[in-house]
Design an enzyme around this catalytic site. Structure first.
Site, PDB file in Angstrom:
ATOM      1  N   LYS A 161      17.897  36.918   4.048  1.00 12.98           N
ATOM      2  CA  LYS A 161      16.957  37.880   3.466  1.00 12.98           C
ATOM      3  C   LYS A 161      17.393  39.290   3.817  1.00 12.98           C
ATOM      4  CE  LYS A 161      12.863  38.940   5.261  1.00 12.98           C
ATOM      5  NZ  LYS A 161      11.507  38.689   5.788  1.00 12.98           N
ATOM      6  N   LYS A 163      16.307  43.612   3.161  1.00 12.11           N
ATOM      7  CA  LYS A 163      15.279  44.566   2.775  1.00 12.11           C
ATOM      8  C   LYS A 163      15.892  45.598   1.831  1.00 12.11           C
ATOM      9  CE  LYS A 163      13.071  44.077   7.318  1.00 12.11           C
ATOM     10  NZ  LYS A 163      11.872  43.344   6.913  1.00 12.11           N
ATOM     11  N   ASP A 192      12.916  41.512   0.644  1.00  8.22           N
ATOM     12  CA  ASP A 192      11.676  42.030   1.220  1.00  8.22           C
ATOM     13  C   ASP A 192      11.531  43.498   0.839  1.00  8.22           C
ATOM     14  OD1 ASP A 192       9.481  42.679   2.744  1.00  8.22           O
ATOM     15  OD2 ASP A 192      10.321  42.027   4.658  1.00  8.22           O
ATOM     16  N   ASN A 194       8.748  45.225   1.703  1.00  8.62           N
ATOM     17  CA  ASN A 194       7.943  45.867   2.751  1.00  8.62           C
ATOM     18  C   ASN A 194       6.828  46.749   2.187  1.00  8.62           C
ATOM     19  OD1 ASN A 194      10.872  45.712   4.464  1.00  8.62           O
ATOM     20  ND2 ASN A 194       9.019  45.106   5.557  1.00  8.62           N
ATOM     21  N   GLU A 220       9.359  39.414  -1.273  1.00 10.90           N
ATOM     22  CA  GLU A 220       8.324  39.472  -0.233  1.00 10.90           C
ATOM     23  C   GLU A 220       7.621  40.826  -0.225  1.00 10.90           C
ATOM     24  OE1 GLU A 220       8.458  39.236   4.645  1.00 10.90           O
ATOM     25  OE2 GLU A 220       9.943  38.151   3.439  1.00 10.90           O
ATOM     26  N   GLU A 246       2.572  38.035   6.212  1.00  9.45           N
ATOM     27  CA  GLU A 246       2.856  38.533   7.556  1.00  9.45           C
ATOM     28  C   GLU A 246       1.825  39.549   8.019  1.00  9.45           C
ATOM     29  OE1 GLU A 246       5.937  42.028   7.820  1.00  9.45           O
ATOM     30  OE2 GLU A 246       6.731  40.556   6.416  1.00  9.45           O
ATOM     31  N   ASP A 269       2.232  35.633  10.358  1.00 15.88           N
ATOM     32  CA  ASP A 269       2.779  36.162  11.602  1.00 15.88           C
ATOM     33  C   ASP A 269       1.964  35.530  12.725  1.00 15.88           C
ATOM     34  OD1 ASP A 269       2.450  38.130  13.921  1.00 15.88           O
ATOM     35  OD2 ASP A 269       4.114  39.057  12.845  1.00 15.88           O
ATOM     36  N   HIS A 296       7.158  34.381  10.610  1.00 20.64           N
ATOM     37  CA  HIS A 296       7.528  35.794  10.679  1.00 20.64           C
ATOM     38  C   HIS A 296       7.739  36.169  12.142  1.00 20.64           C
ATOM     39  CE1 HIS A 296       6.489  40.222  10.822  1.00 20.64           C
ATOM     40  NE2 HIS A 296       7.449  40.187   9.929  1.00 20.64           N
ATOM     41  N   GLU A 316      11.988  32.323  10.049  1.00 21.48           N
ATOM     42  CA  GLU A 316      12.677  33.615  10.005  1.00 21.48           C
ATOM     43  C   GLU A 316      13.437  33.833  11.315  1.00 21.48           C
ATOM     44  OE1 GLU A 316      11.902  38.218   8.800  1.00 21.48           O
ATOM     45  OE2 GLU A 316      10.364  37.291  10.049  1.00 21.48           O
TER      46      GLU A 316
END
Length: 357
Positions: A161, A163, A192, A194, A220, A246, A269, A296, A316
């Site tokens: 993964k 970002k 991701d 975010n 994500e 998460e 998470d 997470h 993860e």
């Protein structure tokens, strides 16, 4: 067993690679190591990731303050969760309060496993087993970060993964195209964002990625974590699975977001969801909705929790605490297995002292 004392120690844990997102750069991991001593001379331990060093002192102070109300209470995670839920009902258990209480929950599970001389996974009704991991990378910049992807592949990861969230869509497409060229077609790739966009921009970018044939396993948190309507809009408009969770606080958030149809996949998470006790509550909801569950951060306790989770998907791999341990959580060709007794965490006190905050 009864709780004798609760402690917190602040550290800035060294990271092999800084954690980078479109919004932040974390060169070292701000952690609070949670300890619980019992009257049976058995101690439990865990840790909380504070995201920013500004959280370290308040978390330690709050953990120390919990002694006034929890010393002498049974060292039972379920009992303490019930007790603290009532204790903090008016204030709420999000934010710093929730993080500290979840760290305590994990430490209590660790103590229970040590008392039984068993891994926590066994106490949860499962045998520790190899769990498939994905390597969790930061912002991927073609050329600069090729070596990180090559190292990931050399470690045996079959899923990676990254970002993204560059100023332009073209930059995202360029990065993902270069990444796919590095990995080849058989490695699972995830993205991701975010929480970086509103629904319209997220849909625009994800559809363009789909049109480019980049074949992502999930996108994500493309929109703010609490925005139910935006998640519904994105999920309805794209074919790529949406991953979130998460930033769910406790099982109530999981239930609210899942019932609203906001996500295809779940990634609680283990701290924000309320420790292992909260994880069990939330993942039962995921199971009822037939939603696969990944983890997470917090690779050590997550390995125990996922081992006992119906619909367990991927762990993860982002090791924020291993630099403070005698032996970090092992990785074997892209898989990891929970260790015991307890959570299997063995701190190196010399390293902790060196990196104390």
């Amino acid at each position: 067993m009864q709780i004798r004392k609760i402690t917190g120690r602040a550290v800035m844990a060294p990271l092999a690679t800084p954690i980078t997102t479109a919004q932040a750069n974390i060169p070292a991991a701000p952690l609070v190591i949670v300890g619980v001593q019992t009257d049976a001379d058995i101690s439990g331990t865990a840790y909380v990731f504070g995201y920013t060093s500004l959280m370290l002192k308040p978390l330690v102070t709050f953990l120390d303050s919990l002694n006034d109300s929890l010393a002498g209470q049974p060292a039972d995670p379920g009992h303490i969760t019930t007790h603290t839920t009532a204790q903090f009902r008016l204030l709420g258990r999000q934010g710093m309060v929730g993080m500290a209480l979840a760290g305590l929950d994990l430490a209590l599970w660790d103590a229970a496993g040590k008392a039984a001389d068993q891994p926590v996974a066994t106490l949860l009704g499962a045998d520790p087993r190899p769990l498939k991991c994905y390597d969790s990378q930061g912002i991927f910049v073609p050329g600069r970060d090729n070596r990180l992807i090559e190292a990931s592949l050399a470690k045996g990861f079959q899923a990676i993964k990254v970002k993204l969230g560059f100023p332009t869509l073209a930059e995202d497409i360029t990065a993902l195209t270069a990444l796919r060229a590095l990995t080849g077609p058989d490695i699972d790739l995830m993205l991701d964002y975010n929480q970086g966009f509103d629904a319209a921009e997220a849909i625009h970018r994800i559809k363009a990625i789909e049109d480019a044939g980049l074949n992502l396993k999930w996108v994500e948190e493309p929109v703010p974590a609490e925005d139910t309507a935006d998640y519904q809009a994105v999920r309805a408009a794209v074919s790529t699975p949406i991953q979130s969770g998460e930033n769910w606080w406790h099982a109530a958030d999981a239930e609210r977001m899942i019932n609203a149809g906001t996500t295809d996949l779940a990634m609680p998470d283990i701290i924000k969801i309320g420790g292992i006790t909260g994880w069990q509550q939330a993942t039962r909801i995921c199971d009822q909705a037939d939603i696969p569950v990944s983890s997470h951060l917090f690779i050590e306790p997550s390995a125990h929790a996922l081992s006992a989770t119906n619909g367990a998907h991927l762990l993860e791999w982002l090791d924020v605490a291993g630099g403070l341990m005698h032996t970090p959580q092992p990785l074997d060709n892209g898989y990891t297995t929970a260790r015991g007794p307890g959570l299997g965490i063995q701190w190196d006190d010399a390293k902790i002292a060196h990196h104390a905050a």
